[in-house]
Design an enzyme around this catalytic site. Structure first.
Site, PDB file in Angstrom:
ATOM      1  N   CYS A 116      -1.664   1.493  -3.125  1.00 37.50           N
ATOM      2  CA  CYS A 116      -3.015   2.805  -3.059  1.00 37.50           C
ATOM      3  C   CYS A 116      -2.205   4.083  -2.597  1.00 37.50           C
ATOM      4  O   CYS A 116      -2.763   4.756  -3.400  1.00 37.50           O
ATOM      5  CB  CYS A 116      -3.619   2.326  -1.685  1.00 37.50           C
TER       6      CYS A 116
ATOM      7  N   GLU B   1      -7.589   1.740 -13.052  1.00 36.41           N
ATOM      8  CA  GLU B   1      -7.109   3.115 -12.243  1.00 36.41           C
ATOM      9  C   GLU B   1      -6.001   3.593 -13.288  1.00 36.41           C
ATOM     10  O   GLU B   1      -5.831   4.858 -13.406  1.00 36.41           O
ATOM     11  CB  GLU B   1      -6.785   2.655 -10.790  1.00 36.41           C
TER      12      GLU B   1
ATOM     13  N   HIS C 266     -28.059  20.019   1.521  1.00 34.82           N
ATOM     14  CA  HIS C 266     -28.314  20.666   0.275  1.00 34.82           C
ATOM     15  C   HIS C 266     -27.269  22.070   0.278  1.00 34.82           C
ATOM     16  O   HIS C 266     -27.254  22.853   0.880  1.00 34.82           O
ATOM     17  CB  HIS C 266     -29.757  21.168   0.311  1.00 34.82           C
TER      18      HIS C 266
ATOM     19  N   TYR D  83      -9.789  -3.429 -10.997  1.00 40.98           N
ATOM     20  CA  TYR D  83      -9.559  -2.092 -10.642  1.00 40.98           C
ATOM     21  C   TYR D  83      -8.239  -1.508 -10.985  1.00 40.98           C
ATOM     22  O   TYR D  83      -8.064  -0.360 -11.000  1.00 40.98           O
ATOM     23  CB  TYR D  83     -10.003  -2.048  -8.969  1.00 40.98           C
TER      24      TYR D  83
ATOM     25  N   LYS E 134      -0.566   5.258  -5.781  1.00 40.63           N
ATOM     26  CA  LYS E 134      -1.577   5.396  -7.121  1.00 40.63           C
ATOM     27  C   LYS E 134      -2.263   6.517  -6.821  1.00 40.63           C
ATOM     28  O   LYS E 134      -2.765   7.583  -7.827  1.00 40.63           O
ATOM     29  CB  LYS E 134      -2.097   4.128  -6.969  1.00 40.63           C
TER      30      LYS E 134
ATOM     31  N   GLU F 205     -26.691  14.151  -1.147  1.00 41.56           N
ATOM     32  CA  GLU F 205     -28.298  14.222  -0.554  1.00 41.56           C
ATOM     33  C   GLU F 205     -28.945  13.487  -1.366  1.00 41.56           C
ATOM     34  O   GLU F 205     -29.968  12.908  -0.918  1.00 41.56           O
ATOM     35  CB  GLU F 205     -28.772  15.580  -0.703  1.00 41.56           C
TER      36      GLU F 205
ATOM     37  N   CYS G  58       0.923  -1.161   0.127  1.00 38.60           N
ATOM     38  CA  CYS G  58       0.151  -0.038  -0.160  1.00 38.60           C
ATOM     39  C   CYS G  58       1.010   1.269  -0.163  1.00 38.60           C
ATOM     40  O   CYS G  58       0.530   2.297  -0.736  1.00 38.60           O
ATOM     41  CB  CYS G  58      -0.830  -0.008   1.396  1.00 38.60           C
TER      42      CYS G  58
END
Length: 455
Positions: free
Chosen positions: A48, A185, A440, A181, A51, A445, A43
């Site tokens: 991760c 990516e 909002h 993935y 990346k 939302e 990682c």
């Protein structure tokens, strides 16, 4: 106690291994950890973290374009410099690796920077020094390793996600092989850095295992971003051309030429040559350490956490598994990790956030469903002029009203799904979502304003 040199020997100083080592030491255990590469694991060093920094860099191109619609005039044409990004990311990786080291040292964990091999239920051999360490417990946390499946002639001419962060220059053309993935990516981010990207995948669609509606929409978004997709196709062989570029010959269609071929066809548990089978540890079909809910292997004194077990291959899961192991074995506070409801993200652009069951998984499990979905243009795009869309989907059990899954495709999907994951883990119902007051204006939302299920 005198029969053992340490109470715990950890093989692998990645996220899961370092967490286990630190927690165990905090409980009073004598701990030693061995790492043959760099402290921090996949990682931090080649996964991760670097990346995600690359992903951030890739999104600035659209930010510059969008700024004009909001009244900004840039002084000149934006220009990207690959070495600046590459070196800045490398420096950050070095900094984080140093922090991992300090954490281990602060916890009084003995560090050995060399390969370690299991020689028995309680014995570990350090390969550089030849030292034999007797440990009451052994924890295997060696993660996974990229593979080219199946091997092909010229496969060595491709690179893996391990090497992609260190390219000497930004290529003009890149072939990405894979549909998971990691492949998506890198295809997404390099396309936004100006590289002509072709993505080749043997399946008929990308991102197997994710919700089908999300898969289709991401596929279309990648095409819109200029990525050439060649689905239902495999690479037969790769050859090097006189100018140093590569030519990939495909099972169907014309060959593809590119300066870089990134092979992202999968990862396997990193157990090769660790001596586990000789020590009596049962391995699974792809080399994973077979463990129970307590991360214990078939040998009582040997445990394993993280990607090497091939359960849920995500860094936060490895960290929790390591923590649970240390608390249970050394802290007198046994607990286990729930692998059923784990939020995940795919950092393509647009990105995916997902937690719980997909619609297909829920139907397969026998649920009768109400499916709520919303697709809309984000507020920012109304002025920037960008034709992007956000898609959100709730999977609800009709009988109990419980939200079984939430799937988001769009800006900040990963950030949103982390908070939603709390609700899904707690067993929130659609009524709980409905009675939550919307914030909002925000994209999120929509998750609490969807009222009509899909017909």
């Amino acid at each position: 106690m005198a029969d053992f040199d340490v109470d715990l020997f950890v093989i692998g100083a990645g996220s899961g291994g370092t967490r286990a080592a630190r927690i165990a030491s905090g409980h009073g255990a004598r701990v030693m950890i061995a790492e043959e590469d760099r402290i921090g694991g996949t990682c931090v060093i080649r996964g991760c973290v670097p990346k995600k920094l690359f992903v951030y860099a890739s999104r600035f191109a659209e930010d510059f374009e969008d700024a004009a619609g909001f009244g900004w005039t840039l002084p000149g044409e934006p220009r990207f410099d690959w070495p600046t990004l590459r070196d800045a990311v490398a420096n950050e990786v070095t900094r984080l690796s140093g922090l991992y080291r300090k954490g281990l040292e602060g916890a009084k964990v003995q560090i050995r920077e060399e390969r370690a091999v299991v020689e028995g239920p309680h014995e570990v051999r350090l390969q550089k020094t030849g030292e034999l360490v007797r440990a009451r417990h052994i924890l295997v946390a060696t993660g996974g390793w990229p593979t080219f499946e199946p091997p092909i002639p010229g496969g060595e001419l491709g690179i893996s996600s391990n090497e992609i962060f260190h390219l000497p220059q930004l290529p003009k053309r890149m072939l990405v092989v894979g549909g998971g993935y990691i492949a998506l990516e890198f295809a997404s981010l390099f396309a936004r850095l100006g590289v002509a990207v072709t993505l080749l995948h043997r399946g008929d669609n990308i991102l197997r295992g994710f919700d089908e509606d999300v898969r289709v929409r991401l596929r279309d978004a990648l095409k819109e971003a200029g990525i050439t997709l060649r689905l239902g196709c495999t690479v037969d062989r790769i050859e090097e051309l006189p100018d140093g570029s590569r030519r990939a010959h495909c099972a169907h269609g014309d060959p593809i030429e590119a300066e870089v071929v990134l092979v992202a066809t999968g990862r396997r548990p990193n157990t090769k040559g660790l001596g586990l089978e000789a020590a009596g540890v049962k391995l699974g079909p792809v080399g994973e350490v077979m463990v129970d809910e307590n991360s214990a292997s078939s040998v009582p004194s040997i445990h394993a956490v993280g990607d090497v077990t091939n359960r849920v291959n995500l860094t936060p899961v490895a960290i929790r598994e390591g923590h649970a192991f240390a608390d249970s074995v050394f802290g007198g506070k046994p607990w286990t990790v729930d692998h059923l409801t784990v939020a995940s993200a795919v950092f393509t652009t647009p990105e995916i956030g997902s937690v719980g069951l997909t619609e297909q998984q829920a139907y397969a499990a026998g649920y009768e469903l109400s499916v709520f979905e919303s697709a809309f243009r984000p507020m920012k795009a109304t002025i920037s002029g960008r034709q992007e869309r956000i898609y959100m989907k709730l999977i609800v059990d009709k009988k109990s009203d419980r939200v079984l899954g939430v799937h988001i495709l769009g800006h900040d999907a990963g950030e949103i799904i982390q908070a939603v994951g709390i609700a899904v883990t707690m067993g929130a119902t659609k009524a709980d979502f409905d009675r939550t007051v919307a914030l909002h204006p925000s994209a999120a939302e929509e998750l609490v304003t969807m009222r009509t299920p899909r017909a």
